[in-house]
Design a protein around this motif. Structure first.
Motif, PDB file in Angstrom:
ATOM      1  N   ASP A 185      15.128   5.371   0.907  1.00 38.05           N
ATOM      2  CA  ASP A 185      14.422   6.467   0.235  1.00 38.05           C
ATOM      3  C   ASP A 185      14.143   6.109  -1.234  1.00 38.05           C
ATOM      4  N   SER A 186      12.859   6.209  -1.599  1.00 39.33           N
ATOM      5  CA  SER A 186      12.462   5.712  -2.919  1.00 39.33           C
ATOM      6  C   SER A 186      13.201   6.382  -4.072  1.00 39.33           C
ATOM      7  N   ARG A 187      13.504   7.678  -3.936  1.00 42.90           N
ATOM      8  CA  ARG A 187      14.185   8.325  -5.071  1.00 42.90           C
ATOM      9  C   ARG A 187      15.586   7.771  -5.264  1.00 42.90           C
ATOM     10  N   MET A 221      -0.031  14.194   1.214  1.00 47.07           N
ATOM     11  CA  MET A 221      -1.110  13.227   1.465  1.00 47.07           C
ATOM     12  C   MET A 221      -0.799  12.336   2.652  1.00 47.07           C
ATOM     13  N   LEU A 222       0.462  11.880   2.693  1.00 45.52           N
ATOM     14  CA  LEU A 222       0.860  10.996   3.789  1.00 45.52           C
ATOM     15  C   LEU A 222       0.765  11.694   5.135  1.00 45.52           C
ATOM     16  N   SER A 223       1.038  13.012   5.148  1.00 43.40           N
ATOM     17  CA  SER A 223       0.940  13.756   6.414  1.00 43.40           C
ATOM     18  C   SER A 223      -0.496  13.727   6.925  1.00 43.40           C
ATOM     19  N   ILE A 280      -2.774  11.333   6.239  1.00 40.30           N
ATOM     20  CA  ILE A 280      -3.073   9.954   6.658  1.00 40.30           C
ATOM     21  C   ILE A 280      -2.388   9.635   7.992  1.00 40.30           C
ATOM     22  N   MET A 281      -1.127  10.113   8.118  1.00 39.17           N
ATOM     23  CA  MET A 281      -0.365   9.854   9.352  1.00 39.17           C
ATOM     24  C   MET A 281      -0.996  10.544  10.549  1.00 39.17           C
ATOM     25  N   ALA A 282      -1.472  11.788  10.347  1.00 38.69           N
ATOM     26  CA  ALA A 282      -2.078  12.518  11.468  1.00 38.69           C
ATOM     27  C   ALA A 282      -3.298  11.745  11.970  1.00 38.69           C
ATOM     28  N   PRO A 317      16.847   3.657  10.196  1.00 38.79           N
ATOM     29  CA  PRO A 317      16.517   4.291  11.486  1.00 38.79           C
ATOM     30  C   PRO A 317      15.226   5.102  11.423  1.00 38.79           C
ATOM     31  N   LEU A 318      14.794   5.467  10.202  1.00 38.10           N
ATOM     32  CA  LEU A 318      13.528   6.199  10.074  1.00 38.10           C
ATOM     33  C   LEU A 318      12.314   5.249  10.105  1.00 38.10           C
ATOM     34  N   ARG A 319      12.585   3.947  10.017  1.00 38.69           N
ATOM     35  CA  ARG A 319      11.532   2.902  10.008  1.00 38.69           C
ATOM     36  C   ARG A 319      10.506   3.137   8.889  1.00 38.69           C
ATOM     37  N   LYS A 320      11.008   3.548   7.727  1.00 35.42           N
ATOM     38  CA  LYS A 320      10.113   3.791   6.600  1.00 35.42           C
ATOM     39  C   LYS A 320      10.403   2.804   5.490  1.00 35.42           C
ATOM     40  N   VAL A 321       9.358   2.445   4.748  1.00 42.22           N
ATOM     41  CA  VAL A 321       9.554   1.642   3.541  1.00 42.22           C
ATOM     42  C   VAL A 321       9.450   2.580   2.339  1.00 42.22           C
ATOM     43  N   PRO A 322      10.162   2.272   1.247  1.00 45.92           N
ATOM     44  CA  PRO A 322      10.930   1.068   0.976  1.00 45.92           C
ATOM     45  C   PRO A 322      12.384   1.156   1.457  1.00 45.92           C
ATOM     46  N   VAL A 323      12.980  -0.067   1.576  1.00 48.92           N
ATOM     47  CA  VAL A 323      14.431  -0.204   1.796  1.00 48.92           C
ATOM     48  C   VAL A 323      14.921  -1.251   0.801  1.00 48.92           C
ATOM     49  N   VAL A 365       5.988  15.445  -7.493  1.00 45.17           N
ATOM     50  CA  VAL A 365       5.140  14.291  -7.164  1.00 45.17           C
ATOM     51  C   VAL A 365       5.404  13.849  -5.723  1.00 45.17           C
ATOM     52  N   GLU A 366       6.684  13.824  -5.366  1.00 46.31           N
ATOM     53  CA  GLU A 366       7.077  13.400  -4.016  1.00 46.31           C
ATOM     54  C   GLU A 366       6.490  14.351  -2.964  1.00 46.31           C
ATOM     55  N   GLY A 367       6.521  15.653  -3.251  1.00 45.67           N
ATOM     56  CA  GLY A 367       5.966  16.640  -2.329  1.00 45.67           C
ATOM     57  C   GLY A 367       4.467  16.424  -2.147  1.00 45.67           C
ATOM     58  N   THR A 395       0.816  -1.221   0.000  1.00 47.21           N
ATOM     59  CA  THR A 395       0.000   0.000   0.000  1.00 47.21           C
ATOM     60  C   THR A 395       0.851   1.273   0.000  1.00 47.21           C
ATOM     61  N   SER A 396       2.170   1.137   0.070  1.00 47.62           N
ATOM     62  CA  SER A 396       3.012   2.337   0.058  1.00 47.62           C
ATOM     63  C   SER A 396       3.274   2.778  -1.390  1.00 47.62           C
ATOM     64  N   PRO A 397       2.864   4.001  -1.735  1.00 55.09           N
ATOM     65  CA  PRO A 397       3.127   4.477  -3.104  1.00 55.09           C
ATOM     66  C   PRO A 397       4.618   4.674  -3.367  1.00 55.09           C
ATOM     67  N   TYR A 398       5.389   4.960  -2.312  1.00 49.66           N
ATOM     68  CA  TYR A 398       6.843   5.123  -2.479  1.00 49.66           C
ATOM     69  C   TYR A 398       7.459   3.773  -2.862  1.00 49.66           C
ATOM     70  N   ALA A 399       7.045   2.734  -2.132  1.00 49.21           N
ATOM     71  CA  ALA A 399       7.567   1.394  -2.408  1.00 49.21           C
ATOM     72  C   ALA A 399       7.091   0.905  -3.773  1.00 49.21           C
ATOM     73  N   PRO A 435       5.916  -0.683   8.474  1.00 56.74           N
ATOM     74  CA  PRO A 435       6.444   0.423   9.280  1.00 56.74           C
ATOM     75  C   PRO A 435       5.631   0.649  10.549  1.00 56.74           C
ATOM     76  N   TRP A 436       4.505  -0.062  10.667  1.00 56.07           N
ATOM     77  CA  TRP A 436       3.595   0.175  11.799  1.00 56.07           C
ATOM     78  C   TRP A 436       3.804  -0.799  12.946  1.00 56.07           C
ATOM     79  N   GLU A 437       4.599  -1.836  12.672  1.00 52.72           N
ATOM     80  CA  GLU A 437       4.903  -2.783  13.739  1.00 52.72           C
ATOM     81  C   GLU A 437       6.415  -2.763  13.960  1.00 52.72           C
TER      82      GLU A 437
END
Ligand SMILES: N[C@@H](CCC(=O)N[C@@H](CS)C(=O)NCC(=O)O)C(=O)O
Length: 198
Positions: free
Chosen positions: A62-64, A104-106, A108-110, A45-51, A97-99, A8-12, A33-35
């Motif tokens: 970082d996807s880029r 959007m993610l901000s 959803i995250m909030a 260390p940021l616990r973000k996908v993708p890696v 696009v990344e911005g 479900t991650s658009p970055y991944a 990233p939620w568990e």
């Protein structure tokens, strides 16, 4: 090589699309990233996908950066041109696009992590950025030949995520050229195979 990701991650999804398009041999490994996902904790260390974990153990986050690395592995097809101005143009669109994705993610995250931060004013502020990026891309797409570069992969993932996550947000009516481009490109195999609804 291994890609830690959640579908479900658009970055991944961007990285997964490039892997499929370029026929790169890479194991797709689910990571949340939620568990307290051990592999994710150990690699980012940021616990973000993708890696991306390369065959020699090198970790790329970082996807880029991941997409640029994947693109450098073979040239069929290329996702970033080598000519400096053309390359900068693709990277500019990719950053827009990344911005928009980050905005959007901000939202959803909030909702998910800090509901007290979720207000109409905050959502409107962020969605106005998404709206102006889409208006820019709508104009820009009409001036370009058929292409499928790194920014196009990101743009598709952004639009599909909007349709999937915020279905009430009508981006199509105000962006007809982008809508036509999206409908035209949607049946591409790398995009259907990475559809988060599957
Ligand atoms: N700039 C990063 C953003 C990655 C990102 O935010 N991924 C989300 C999933 S869609 C995530 O892992 N979020 C967990 C968090 O922020 O803690 C990239 O391009 O890879």
């Amino acid at each position: 090589m291994k890609l830690l990701m959640t579908p479900t991650s658009p970055y991944a999804r961007k990285a997964h699309v490039i892997i499929l398009e370029k026929g790169i041999n890479c194991e797709i490994t689910p990571a949340s990233p939620w568990e307290n996902d051990e592999q994710l904790l150990a690699t980012n260390p940021l616990r973000k996908v993708p890696v991306l974990i390369a065959d020699d153990g090198e970790i790329i986050i970082d996807s880029r950066t991941i997409c640029e690395y994947l693109d450098s592995l073979n040239s069929t097809p290329p996702f970033l041109p080598t000519e400096p101005k053309a390359r900068a143009a693709v990277k500019n669109r990719t950053a827009l696009v990344e911005g928009a994705l980050d905005s959007m993610l901000s939202i959803i995250m909030a909702k998910r992590v800090a509901p007290e931060m979720d207000s109409a004013a905050w959502r409107d502020w962020l969605m106005s950025k998404v709206g102006s990026v889409l208006a820019y891309l709508n104009k820009d797409i009409a001036t370009r030949n058929d292409s499928f570069d790194l920014s196009d992969v990101g743009c598709f993932c952004l639009l599909d995520m909007l349709s999937f996550r915020i279905p009430d947000y009508d981006w199509r009516t105000t962006n007809p050229a982008l809508t036509a481009w999206f409908e035209n490109i949607a049946p591409r195999s790398s995009l259907t195979q990475t559809d988060p609804r599957r």
